[in-house]
Design a protein around this motif. Structure first.
Motif, PDB file in Angstrom:
ATOM      1  N   SER A  83     -13.682  27.218  38.827  1.00  0.00           N
ATOM      2  CA  SER A  83     -14.997  27.139  39.463  1.00  0.00           C
ATOM      3  C   SER A  83     -14.899  26.389  40.773  1.00  0.00           C
ATOM      4  N   ILE A  87     -21.484  30.560  30.556  1.00  0.00           N
ATOM      5  CA  ILE A  87     -20.324  31.015  31.318  1.00  0.00           C
ATOM      6  C   ILE A  87     -20.295  30.330  32.684  1.00  0.00           C
ATOM      7  N   PRO A 143     -18.799  30.773  36.231  1.00  0.00           N
ATOM      8  CA  PRO A 143     -18.189  31.904  36.942  1.00  0.00           C
ATOM      9  C   PRO A 143     -17.339  31.477  38.125  1.00  0.00           C
ATOM     10  N   LEU A 181     -15.830  34.100  41.245  1.00  0.00           N
ATOM     11  CA  LEU A 181     -15.567  35.446  41.744  1.00  0.00           C
ATOM     12  C   LEU A 181     -15.106  35.344  43.187  1.00  0.00           C
ATOM     13  N   SER A 217     -19.449  31.015  42.957  1.00  0.00           N
ATOM     14  CA  SER A 217     -19.128  30.105  41.879  1.00  0.00           C
ATOM     15  C   SER A 217     -20.173  29.015  41.831  1.00  0.00           C
ATOM     16  N   GLY A 258     -14.407  34.071  34.205  1.00  0.00           N
ATOM     17  CA  GLY A 258     -15.486  33.426  33.482  1.00  0.00           C
ATOM     18  C   GLY A 258     -14.910  32.480  32.459  1.00  0.00           C
ATOM     19  N   ALA A 299     -12.468  38.283  39.193  1.00  0.00           N
ATOM     20  CA  ALA A 299     -13.625  37.717  38.501  1.00  0.00           C
ATOM     21  C   ALA A 299     -13.123  36.905  37.318  1.00  0.00           C
TER      22      ALA A 299
END
Length: 667
Positions: free
Chosen positions: A160, A193, A195, A197, A183, A222, A220
């Motif tokens: 993250s 979650i 994230p 990406l 993020s 998670g 991606a």
């Protein structure tokens, strides 16, 4: 350098609040600690953090490793192929085959690739997604098996970031790149979650003719919390690109003025690659008492067209592979009969399903097929490592790794020559760390490494060939001085039972036993370091002697610079009540290197310098600006130099490339 700005990223500007906790490349912890961290091995290791990578000038992912003591990198300038990274006297000319690479628990090296055994293509890596890079010089960690010869590189990507960002950059030779990330520091409400990406689009025309390259990359991730202080992370990534390649051209014709340094060999040379991967990482438990399990599935399909500078024949290689596997590690740390101790145990299982094809082509039209084979290679391994401190000033480390490989090959051209082969390899590791005073670690170690034979080349011609083995020793010291200063000196020697030489596009040749010796000197000191400013100076010197043993005629191992020198500085300063100005500048000098062809004919490539610099300006509101440059003020034909049939070929580097970019981090 050919692909300027490939790693220019939107997050190039450190946030003002991060200035006081800058991650320092090569700033090691004590090797006397009982921990599973790579810095605690009785060996030379370097850990590069995310902040360091953001400050570093990067025209290509290989430049992450340029300032690391003893590492040599080569930009082939041929588009989306695996580039050259070498250390401990092993060549950069073989696409990084002698280093074991792992990204988020997934091995990267392609076994039995038509390029070269353990071919390593790291083009799918997004530098701004990297959290940490661990470099272990030498085969001294039992966690790495296949290709752990010169050492190992472990890359861990971020889970993250605090906020999303966007950025664009552009520069020399029609280079343009766009990047976007999404993020946040905590889980999305209601989903649990966290994230991360990232996506990029990239184009360059390239320094030389016929060097254009287009690619995409999307990742991606998670992460969710699990019971027992654990986390489970899933990563999906898709990478692809198409490029043209200028080829390797004759050095004598450039120097005589017959052709230009920017000329290309064949306008139809180039290639295409598509790759998709799914990676799962589960970690539970506290550090040094944790359980880690990784699982992965990787699909790759690549085609490359390249023309020989001696024969003029174009060749196409096509490689399609599915790789699936899993690995796990459990660590126990505590006191045993009053001694600090640690037990680490792990296992790997991997299967490669590969279809390989090689053919002569004419402007990409297929002619005679020279290799057409399918094979399955399975690798299973188990390892153990024990650390124990019988005395406050002595730590002993020992372990071993057992690998079993099996290869089942179907030769479609000659079905009768379809070998089934396999073997077992034990790789012991042992070392000791003595700490006579808190600031000084003395270490010594011994380790073995290996690579399995190439199924579609070596094994077909010699079905009884076994794994290639190396035996390495190292002794050194790590001194931690005031003001976060360090000095490390390590002397090492490596013997190999069979030195394998492969000229461009040619067959493998066993040159017999070889020996490499060298010393790594590296130091770093802070002239200034506080919450508002920092100035660090760093330098390294790594002489290498790489020779063949018991062989008449030439003795030098090809494409190994006799030394490398790095000297540089990093600085950061808060300005205007919260903005940050930072930069990196370093100079490198690579010594001359022997260039040897398949017949034993030998000459040399000259010594050459490289200068790299980057300046960042980060506004406290989230806007960032940066500029970077890479210069080759001396010989531009020496970084890539190879020989075949008494002819030297090169891929010239640009005298200067520059890049500028802008980014914005959302608040």
């Amino acid at each position: 350098m050919l692909f300027a700005g490939e790693a220019a990223w939107a997050q190039a500007i450190p946030s003002p609040t991060s200035l006081g906790t800058v991650t320092v490349v090569g700033q090691p912890s004590s090797q006397s600690m009982v921990t599973a961290a790579p810095e605690a091995l009785p060996a030379s290791t370097t850990v590069i953090g995310a902040e360091e990578i953001k400050r570093r000038p990067l025209a290509h992912y290989v430049d992450i490793f340029r300032p690391v003591a003893g590492m040599i990198v080569s930009n082939f300038g041929q588009g989306g192929i695996g580039y050259g990274i070498g250390m401990r006297g092993f060549q950069t000319s073989q696409h990084g085959r002698d280093i074991s690479y792992t990204v988020d628990g997934m091995p990267v090296n392609s076994v039995s690739n038509l390029h070269t055994p353990n071919y390593a293509d790291l083009n799918f890596i997004l530098p701004e997604s990297i959290e940490r890079v661990e470099v272990i010089r030498g085969p001294f960690s039992p966690e790495y098996g296949q290709a752990n010869i010169a050492g190992a590189v472990n890359i861990v990507t971020k889970q993250s970031e605090a906020a999303p960002s966007v950025g664009v950059s552009g520069g020399s030779y029609g280079t343009a790149r766009g990047l976007a990330t999404f993020s946040q520091s905590g889980a999305i409400a209601g989903s649990g979650i966290t994230p991360y990406l990232a996506a990029e689009a990239y184009h360059t025309d390239g320094y030389r003719s016929n060097s254009d390259w287009d690619r995409y990359n999307a990742m991606a991730k998670g992460t969710v919390a699990t019971a027992g202080d654990g986390t489970l992370t899933a990563k999906l990534q898709a990478y692809g690109g198409e490029w043209h390649a200028p080829g390797y051209i004759r050095r004598d014709r450039i120097q005589s003025g017959q052709i230009s340094a920017t000329s290309s060999l064949n306008p139809t040379d180039g290639g295409k690659k598509d790759q998709q991967m799914v990676v799962l990482n589960w970690v539970t438990g506290q550090p040094d008492n944790d359980l880690t399990i990784n699982a992965y599935v990787d699909h790759e399909e690549a085609t490359r067209y390249s023309t020989s500078y001696t024969s003029g024949q174009q060749t196409a290689i096509h490689d399609r592979r599915e790789v699936t596997g899993a690995n796990g590690r459990k660590v126990w740390t505590g006191d045993v009969i009053g001694m600090q101790s640690q037990l680490m145990m792990g296992a790997d299982l991997r299967a490669d399903f590969v279809s390989s094809n090689k053919a002569n082509t004419f402007s990409r039209r297929q002619g005679a097929v020279t290799i057409n084979a399918d094979f399955t290679q399975t690798d299973a391994a188990a390892y153990v490592q024990v650390q124990v401190k019988p005395l406050s000033w002595l730590k002993l480390t020992g372990g071993t790794r057992y690998d079993r490989y099996d290869i089942d090959l179907t030769n479609k051209l000659t079905p009768a020559s379809s070998p089934v082969a396999g073997g077992e390899v034990f790789s012991p590791k042992i070392g000791a760390t003595v700490t006579p005073i808190d600031a000084l670690d003395l270490f010594v170690n011994y380790g073995e490494g290996f690579r399995t034979p190439n199924a579609v080349d070596e094994l077909i011609s010699n079905p009884f060939i076994g794994a290639q083995k190396i035996y390495s020793r190292e002794a050194g010291m790590l001194l931690r001085l005031p003001a976060s200063s360090t000095l490390r000196i390590a002397g090492w020697t490596t013997k190999q039972d069979s030195e394998i030489y492969q000229p461009p596009g040619g067959a493998f040749t066993n040159l017999g036993k070889s020996e490499r010796k060298g010393v790594d000197f590296e130091g770093r000191t802070y002239v200034l370091k506080d919450a508002d400013q920092s100035l660090a100076l760093f330098a390294s010197y790594s002489p290498v002697n790489a020779k063949l043993l018991n062989r008449p005629g030439y003795k030098d191992i090809s494409n190994v610079p006799v030394y490398s020198i790095t000297a540089g500085l990093e600085a950061s300063q808060k300005v205007n009540d919260g903005d940050t100005l930072s930069g990196t500048l370093y100079w490198q000098y690579y010594g001359h290197q022997a260039i040897v062809d398949q017949n034993g004919w030998q000459t040399y490539a000259k010594s050459y310098p490289v200068i790299e610099a980057k300046v960042n300006y980060g506004f406290r509101g989230g806007l960032g600006l940066f500029a970077e440059a890479i210069a080759y003020p001396g010989d531009r034909y020496a970084e890539i130099a190879t020989a075949s049939s008494g002819v030297i070929a090169t891929s010239p580097q640009a005298a200067f490339t520059g890049l500028v970019g802008v980014s914005y981090r959302f608040q």
